[in-house]
Design a protein around this motif. Structure first.
Motif, PDB file in Angstrom:
ATOM      1  N   ALA A   1      -2.312   1.401 -12.554  1.00 56.48           N
ATOM      2  CA  ALA A   1      -1.778   1.855 -11.264  1.00 56.48           C
ATOM      3  C   ALA A   1      -2.694   2.896 -10.632  1.00 56.48           C
ATOM      4  CB  ALA A   1      -0.374   2.430 -11.451  1.00 56.48           C
ATOM      5  N   LEU A   2      -3.264   3.755 -11.438  1.00 53.09           N
ATOM      6  CA  LEU A   2      -4.154   4.800 -10.937  1.00 53.09           C
ATOM      7  C   LEU A   2      -5.421   4.206 -10.342  1.00 53.09           C
ATOM      8  CD1 LEU A   2      -4.796   7.832 -10.678  1.00 53.09           C
ATOM      9  CD2 LEU A   2      -5.748   7.729 -12.967  1.00 53.09           C
ATOM     10  N   ASN A   3      -5.962   3.172 -10.977  1.00 50.12           N
ATOM     11  CA  ASN A   3      -7.225   2.581 -10.529  1.00 50.12           C
ATOM     12  C   ASN A   3      -7.058   1.495  -9.476  1.00 50.12           C
ATOM     13  OD1 ASN A   3      -8.752   4.206 -12.268  1.00 50.12           O
ATOM     14  ND2 ASN A   3      -8.310   2.846 -13.967  1.00 50.12           N
ATOM     15  N   GLU A   4      -5.826   1.048  -9.273  1.00 45.14           N
ATOM     16  CA  GLU A   4      -5.561  -0.001  -8.296  1.00 45.14           C
ATOM     17  C   GLU A   4      -5.496   0.594  -6.895  1.00 45.14           C
ATOM     18  OE1 GLU A   4      -2.118  -3.345  -7.508  1.00 45.14           O
ATOM     19  OE2 GLU A   4      -1.659  -1.562  -8.646  1.00 45.14           O
ATOM     20  N   ARG A   5      -6.123  -0.063  -5.974  1.00 45.52           N
ATOM     21  CA  ARG A   5      -6.051   0.369  -4.571  1.00 45.52           C
ATOM     22  C   ARG A   5      -5.564  -0.819  -3.764  1.00 45.52           C
ATOM     23  NH1 ARG A   5      -8.639   5.284  -2.382  1.00 45.52           N
ATOM     24  NH2 ARG A   5      -7.963   4.143  -0.593  1.00 45.52           N
ATOM     25  N   ARG A   6      -4.306  -0.784  -3.420  1.00 47.64           N
ATOM     26  CA  ARG A   6      -3.741  -1.838  -2.597  1.00 47.64           C
ATOM     27  C   ARG A   6      -4.189  -1.625  -1.149  1.00 47.64           C
ATOM     28  NH1 ARG A   6       2.083  -0.514  -4.723  1.00 47.64           N
ATOM     29  NH2 ARG A   6       1.582   1.089  -3.252  1.00 47.64           N
ATOM     30  N   PRO A   7      -4.214  -2.688  -0.351  1.00 48.33           N
ATOM     31  CA  PRO A   7      -4.608  -2.539   1.060  1.00 48.33           C
ATOM     32  C   PRO A   7      -3.761  -1.492   1.783  1.00 48.33           C
ATOM     33  CG  PRO A   7      -4.423  -4.853   0.492  1.00 48.33           C
ATOM     34  CD  PRO A   7      -3.928  -4.076  -0.693  1.00 48.33           C
ATOM     35  N   GLU A   8      -2.480  -1.451   1.463  1.00 48.08           N
ATOM     36  CA  GLU A   8      -1.597  -0.478   2.099  1.00 48.08           C
ATOM     37  C   GLU A   8      -2.050   0.955   1.796  1.00 48.08           C
ATOM     38  OE1 GLU A   8       2.923   1.002   1.427  1.00 48.08           O
ATOM     39  OE2 GLU A   8       2.628  -1.152   1.545  1.00 48.08           O
ATOM     40  N   GLU A   9      -2.487   1.196   0.578  1.00 51.60           N
ATOM     41  CA  GLU A   9      -2.955   2.535   0.212  1.00 51.60           C
ATOM     42  C   GLU A   9      -4.244   2.888   0.950  1.00 51.60           C
ATOM     43  OE1 GLU A   9      -3.165   3.342  -3.993  1.00 51.60           O
ATOM     44  OE2 GLU A   9      -1.370   2.154  -4.347  1.00 51.60           O
ATOM     45  N   LYS A  10      -5.122   1.915   1.107  1.00 45.20           N
ATOM     46  CA  LYS A  10      -6.367   2.166   1.835  1.00 45.20           C
ATOM     47  C   LYS A  10      -6.070   2.523   3.289  1.00 45.20           C
ATOM     48  CE  LYS A  10      -9.236  -0.966  -0.899  1.00 45.20           C
ATOM     49  NZ  LYS A  10     -10.013  -2.197  -0.865  1.00 45.20           N
ATOM     50  N   ILE A  11      -5.161   1.778   3.905  1.00 51.03           N
ATOM     51  CA  ILE A  11      -4.800   2.041   5.297  1.00 51.03           C
ATOM     52  C   ILE A  11      -4.111   3.392   5.407  1.00 51.03           C
ATOM     53  CG2 ILE A  11      -3.373   1.256   7.236  1.00 51.03           C
ATOM     54  CD1 ILE A  11      -3.874  -1.630   6.155  1.00 51.03           C
ATOM     55  N   PHE A  12      -3.191   3.678   4.472  1.00 51.58           N
ATOM     56  CA  PHE A  12      -2.497   4.969   4.451  1.00 51.58           C
ATOM     57  C   PHE A  12      -3.509   6.109   4.375  1.00 51.58           C
ATOM     58  CE2 PHE A  12      -1.092   8.506   1.813  1.00 51.58           C
ATOM     59  CZ  PHE A  12       0.048   8.936   2.480  1.00 51.58           C
ATOM     60  N   THR A  13      -4.476   5.984   3.485  1.00 50.68           N
ATOM     61  CA  THR A  13      -5.484   7.028   3.304  1.00 50.68           C
ATOM     62  C   THR A  13      -6.294   7.227   4.578  1.00 50.68           C
ATOM     63  OG1 THR A  13      -5.618   6.507   0.957  1.00 50.68           O
ATOM     64  CG2 THR A  13      -7.446   7.761   1.885  1.00 50.68           C
ATOM     65  N   ALA A  14      -6.657   6.131   5.230  1.00 53.75           N
ATOM     66  CA  ALA A  14      -7.434   6.229   6.468  1.00 53.75           C
ATOM     67  C   ALA A  14      -6.620   6.914   7.564  1.00 53.75           C
ATOM     68  CB  ALA A  14      -7.870   4.842   6.917  1.00 53.75           C
ATOM     69  N   ILE A  15      -5.361   6.522   7.728  1.00 54.85           N
ATOM     70  CA  ILE A  15      -4.498   7.135   8.741  1.00 54.85           C
ATOM     71  C   ILE A  15      -4.318   8.618   8.450  1.00 54.85           C
ATOM     72  CG2 ILE A  15      -2.139   7.205   9.648  1.00 54.85           C
ATOM     73  CD1 ILE A  15      -2.048   4.138   9.222  1.00 54.85           C
ATOM     74  N   LYS A  16      -4.023   8.935   7.194  1.00 54.01           N
ATOM     75  CA  LYS A  16      -3.798  10.335   6.813  1.00 54.01           C
ATOM     76  C   LYS A  16      -5.039  11.181   7.047  1.00 54.01           C
ATOM     77  CE  LYS A  16      -2.284  13.230   2.994  1.00 54.01           C
ATOM     78  NZ  LYS A  16      -0.964  13.739   3.261  1.00 54.01           N
ATOM     79  N   GLN A  17      -6.182  10.651   6.689  1.00 56.60           N
ATOM     80  CA  GLN A  17      -7.424  11.406   6.839  1.00 56.60           C
ATOM     81  C   GLN A  17      -7.687  11.751   8.304  1.00 56.60           C
ATOM     82  OE1 GLN A  17     -10.925   9.305   5.528  1.00 56.60           O
ATOM     83  NE2 GLN A  17     -11.962  11.204   5.025  1.00 56.60           N
ATOM     84  N   VAL A  18      -7.521  10.771   9.186  1.00 55.30           N
ATOM     85  CA  VAL A  18      -7.766  11.016  10.610  1.00 55.30           C
ATOM     86  C   VAL A  18      -6.717  11.960  11.183  1.00 55.30           C
ATOM     87  CG1 VAL A  18      -7.819   9.933  12.887  1.00 55.30           C
ATOM     88  CG2 VAL A  18      -8.992   8.851  10.971  1.00 55.30           C
ATOM     89  N   ALA A  19      -5.452  11.701  10.897  1.00 58.02           N
ATOM     90  CA  ALA A  19      -4.384  12.532  11.452  1.00 58.02           C
ATOM     91  C   ALA A  19      -4.454  13.967  10.938  1.00 58.02           C
ATOM     92  CB  ALA A  19      -3.025  11.918  11.116  1.00 58.02           C
ATOM     93  N   CYS A  20      -4.695  14.124   9.650  1.00 59.23           N
ATOM     94  CA  CYS A  20      -4.733  15.468   9.070  1.00 59.23           C
ATOM     95  C   CYS A  20      -5.948  16.268   9.551  1.00 59.23           C
ATOM     96  CB  CYS A  20      -4.704  15.396   7.546  1.00 59.23           C
ATOM     97  SG  CYS A  20      -3.126  14.814   6.895  1.00 59.23           S
TER      98      CYS A  20
END
Length: 106
Positions: A59-78
């Motif tokens: 689970a730690l090493n898995e990166r689902r597409p949703e997590e990648k998108i979440f990370t991108a959104i969070k990075q820009v917004a934050c």
């Protein structure tokens, strides 16, 4: 929480990537049981610890597409937000919903 030295590196990886163990469990709630994760990391799990450690690592090493998108959104917004806390989670529910919406469209 007292982490078992045997699993200290795994706990450190989780905290580095997700901020807290609880946050990690929350994002993987359909894959992992939160109490099991805590028991394994504390070294008090009564079942097959090796199997559970493997599940946590997967689970730690898995990166689902949703997590990648979440990370991108969070990075820009934050980066545009006035809150300076490094591990702020205020908008995570919104970012998760936005990531799911993006996946539905794509």
């Amino acid at each position: 929480m007292q982490i078992n030295p045997e699993h200290a590196e795994l706990a450190a990886q989780i905290q580095e990537r997700f901020g807290t163990i609880h946050s990690f469990c929350k994002q993987h709630e359909f894959q992992l049981n939160r109490s099991t994760v805590y028991m394994v990391l504390r070294g008090v799990y009564a079942g097959n610890t090796a199997r559970q450690v493997e599940r946590i690592e997967n689970a730690l090493n898995e990166r689902r597409p949703e997590e990648k998108i979440f990370t991108a959104i969070k990075q820009v917004a934050c980066s545009r937000c006035s809150v300076t806390s490094m591990h702020c989670k205020r908008c995570d529910k919104l970012f998760t919903a936005q990531a799911k919406a993006v996946l539905e469209v794509v």
